[in-house]
Structures are given as C-alpha cells and as structure tokens.
Design an enzyme around this catalytic site. Structure first.
Site, PDB file in Angstrom:
ATOM      1  N   GLU A  95      49.366   1.399 -18.555  1.00  0.00           N
ATOM      2  CA  GLU A  95      49.750   1.808 -17.208  1.00  0.00           C
ATOM      3  C   GLU A  95      48.605   1.620 -16.216  1.00  0.00           C
ATOM      4  O   GLU A  95      47.723   2.467 -16.115  1.00  0.00           O
ATOM      5  CB  GLU A  95      50.183   3.288 -17.205  1.00  0.00           C
ATOM      6  CG  GLU A  95      50.578   3.781 -15.815  1.00  0.00           C
ATOM      7  CD  GLU A  95      51.050   5.241 -15.795  1.00  0.00           C
ATOM      8  OE1 GLU A  95      51.096   5.880 -16.862  1.00  0.00           O
ATOM      9  OE2 GLU A  95      51.373   5.731 -14.707  1.00  0.00           O
ATOM     10  N   LYS A 110      53.588  -0.370 -17.817  1.00  0.00           N
ATOM     11  CA  LYS A 110      54.096   0.628 -16.859  1.00  0.00           C
ATOM     12  C   LYS A 110      53.355   0.445 -15.540  1.00  0.00           C
ATOM     13  O   LYS A 110      52.295   1.039 -15.318  1.00  0.00           O
ATOM     14  CB  LYS A 110      53.884   2.039 -17.420  1.00  0.00           C
ATOM     15  CG  LYS A 110      54.314   3.155 -16.471  1.00  0.00           C
ATOM     16  CD  LYS A 110      54.480   4.476 -17.213  1.00  0.00           C
ATOM     17  CE  LYS A 110      54.715   5.631 -16.251  1.00  0.00           C
ATOM     18  NZ  LYS A 110      55.088   6.873 -16.927  1.00  0.00           N
TER      19      LYS A 110
HETATM   20  P1  13P Z   1      55.414   9.570 -11.637  1.00  0.00           P
HETATM   21  O1  13P Z   1      56.716   8.849 -11.856  1.00  0.00           O
HETATM   22  O2  13P Z   1      55.576  10.949 -11.081  1.00  0.00           O
HETATM   23  O3  13P Z   1      54.425   8.720 -10.896  1.00  0.00           O
HETATM   24  O4  13P Z   1      54.800   9.824 -13.079  1.00  0.00           O
HETATM   25  C1  13P Z   1      54.847   8.807 -14.007  1.00  0.00           C
HETATM   26  C2  13P Z   1      53.661   8.881 -14.862  1.00  0.00           C
HETATM   27  O5  13P Z   1      53.771   9.031 -16.054  1.00  0.00           O
HETATM   28  C3  13P Z   1      52.346   8.732 -14.238  1.00  0.00           C
HETATM   29  O6  13P Z   1      51.365   8.531 -15.216  1.00  0.00           O
END
Ligand code: 13P
Length: 341
Positions: A179, A221
């Site tokens: 991510e 992500k």
């Molecule tokens: P949000 O969708 O609230 O941004 O959170 C997703 C997430 O896992 C951030 O690390």
C-alpha cells in the site's frame, strides 16, 4: 514458498464483486473514531464495535477478507469464540496489518518512512499460525510542492521497505497487500497527483522485481489519482477514473493478482462512484476492487455509536449496504438509484 496457496488466496481476495474491509486502525486511530461518536477507547468497546461489523449477516457475499490489528487477531468475541473463527465461519479471510506505523524520516523534513521490518519474519510466522492469510503494509507519500516533497529518497526508502516486507510475507505463505498511499491532503492539482503516483508505482514495481516478489501472489492497494483536498480545481468522477486507470495502465504489470483501493478521506459515495466509473472503463488487466476503511465504516460507526446496546443490527445494515454497493462498483454495475433500495 507455497505458490499455489499464495495464488489461491490472492484470487479469493479479489473474487468478482468482492473487496476487503479495513478494520486495522491502530489503538490510537480507533480511539479517535470512537471518540467522534462519543465512546471511550476501551478494549471492550473496540471489540464490541468490530464484532458488530464482523457478524453482519451475509458479510461474506461482498467482503472477501478483513484486515485486523494485532489486538483483534488474538481477541475473542463476546460469546467466547475467537474473532478469526467467527470470520472464517462467515467466509471472510483474516488479514493482518504488520507495519508499525509511519514515522518522520531522519534528514527529510515533512516526510514519513514506515517502520516494522525488524523481527518481521518471526511475527509473520506467528500471524500465519493465528490464521492470517494476507497482510498489509502502508507507506505514506506526502505531496508539498513548496517543500519539494516527495523526495526520490523518500519514495525509494518506502518502496524498498514494501518490497522487503512483501518477500517475507510470501516466504511465510501470506499474500502481501502493498500500500503506497499518496496523501490527498494539500493544494496540489490532479496532474501533480498523477505524476507522483506514476513515479511511486514505477519505483515500487522496480523494487518488487529486484526483491524477486511474485506479482501473481501480490495485491496492490493504491490511492486514487485525485487533486489535493485544498486544491481550488476539483474534478469530475469521470476525470478521476480516467486519470487513475491511465496511471495504473502505465505503471502496473499485468501479472499482478489484483488492485484494491483505499478511500483516503473520500466520502462513502465518492469512493463507490469512483470505483464504479473505473470499472466501466474495462476490460482491464487486473480486478479493480476496494479495501476501504472509512468509506465502509463511516455510516455504520455513527449508527452504532448512537446507542451500541440497541443499534447493532442497524449498524450492520449500514455496513452490509456499503459492502453491496461497492460489490456492484467492483463490477462496474453500480448506479446511485441503488442507494435507496
Ligand atoms: P481508508 O479507506 O479509510 O483510507 O483506510 C484504508 C486503509 O487501510 C488505510 O491504510
């Protein structure tokens, strides 16, 4: 490395019409969310709220897995069953956040580096024993054109850590969610967000290649390509969808198992609209789905918080509804009339 198991888990995470629920807020962050609806940050409240979400009827129809925090993966629900057992019974795979947070990067004012690699191999082995099928590591990239950020050094350091983490996950039979979040805070326009996203993704896939990470057993992500929240020029849903898909097509190898977006501060409806619009641009080389935290929980936590003793099923209806809407959006089949159904 058990390739077959990695491929199977990754495919299940992004099965058609399904996405991932992010409930891996650290104890500090969940405290802010609980406080916003008038509740104290106690272990019981954290458990009751998260158990409410995870016991939503038919949650497995549109939610393939949920990302947990360390406390939750070891926790029992109010009936004495382990949360992971409750999830498995509902057809929701347990996942685990394994980074230890984004911290100021020494020598680079205003930039963050994610920590947590030390001891990670042993922690992953334990999490696999506790039932984790996938993991998450979040890197944070900050855009501030006045300060000249992000720096290449910051992007490199974060992507290197993401790739080391991903390699260790796969060794443990756990699918890594990588991510790299480009924060939407700031005055930057959508073109700047595009350029920073492209540079970050290209750097990330270079590091994943160098560290011999199996892309077929990896989930990305990313943030969507959106203008900063304080940018005077906001753009349409179609513009966000086109910019995001074009950026991904330019930067992400087709071998990757799938892409699940974070919501990053978008409203529930914006996050659903954007995902749907992107899927309408298909066919695409990878499934495009969701791994939202706030954009799945915002309505549910408000309803739950108003009266946890009475509103469990009303809160579950809110979560179930958002999961269903995003399930349609993951197929490009959502429209706003469905919101009232
Ligand atoms: P949000 O969708 O609230 O941004 O959170 C997703 C997430 O896992 C951030 O690390």
């Amino acid at each position: 490395m058990n390739v077959e198991q990695l491929l199977e888990t990754a495919a299940n995470m992004v099965a058609p019409g399904k996405g991932i629920l992010a409930i891996d807020e650290s104890t500090g962050t969940i405290g802010k969310r609980l406080d916003s609806v008038g509740h104290e940050n106690t272990e019981n409240n954290r458990r009751d709220y998260r158990e409410t979400l995870l016991t939503t009827a038919d949650i497995g129809e549109h939610i393939s897995g949920a990302i947990l925090y360390d406390e939750t993966i070891r926790q029992k629900g109010s009936n004495g069953d382990l949360m992971v057992d409750i999830m498995n019974e509902a057809g929701v795979m347990p996942g685990i956040k394994v980074d230890t947070g984004a911290h100021p990067m020494a020598g680079f004012d205003g930039e963050l580096i994610t920590e947590g690699l030390d001891g990670l191999r042993a922690r992953l082995e334990e999490y696999a024993e506790l039932g984790a099928k996938f993991a998450k590591w979040r890197a944070v990239i900050t855009i501030n054109e006045e300060n000249g950020t992000p720096s290449q050094a910051n992007i490199d350091a974060n992507c290197h850590a993401l790739a080391r983490y991903a390699a260790l996950c796969q060794e443990a039979g756990i699918v890594p969610i990588v991510e790299p979040e480009i924060l939407m805070n700031g005055v930057h326009d959508i073109d700047t967000a595009y350029d920073v996203s492209e540079l970050t993704l290209k750097t990330l896939f270079n590091h994943l290649y160098e560290q011999d990470v199996l892309l077929e057993g990896t989930i990305l992500k990313p943030s969507m390509v959106v203008p900063g929240d304080k940018c005077p020029e906001q753009v349409s849903v179609e513009d966000v969808a086109e910019a995001t898909v074009s950026c991904l097509m330019n930067s992400v190898p087709a071998a990757l198992a799938g892409i699940v977006f974070l919501s990053g501060g978008q409203t529930e409806i914006e996050a659903t609209d954007h995902l749907n619009e992107m899927n309408k641009l298909g066919p695409l080389p990878w499934p495009l789905s969701f791994s939202y935290g706030r954009a799945l929980q915002a309505s549910a936590i408000k309803v739950w918080g108003a009266d946890p003793s009475k509103n469990v099923s009303a809160a579950q209806q809110e979560l179930g509804h958002r999961a269903r809407m995003n399930g349609f959006a993951a197929l490009g089949e959502y429209n706003s009339n469905m919101e009232s159904s």
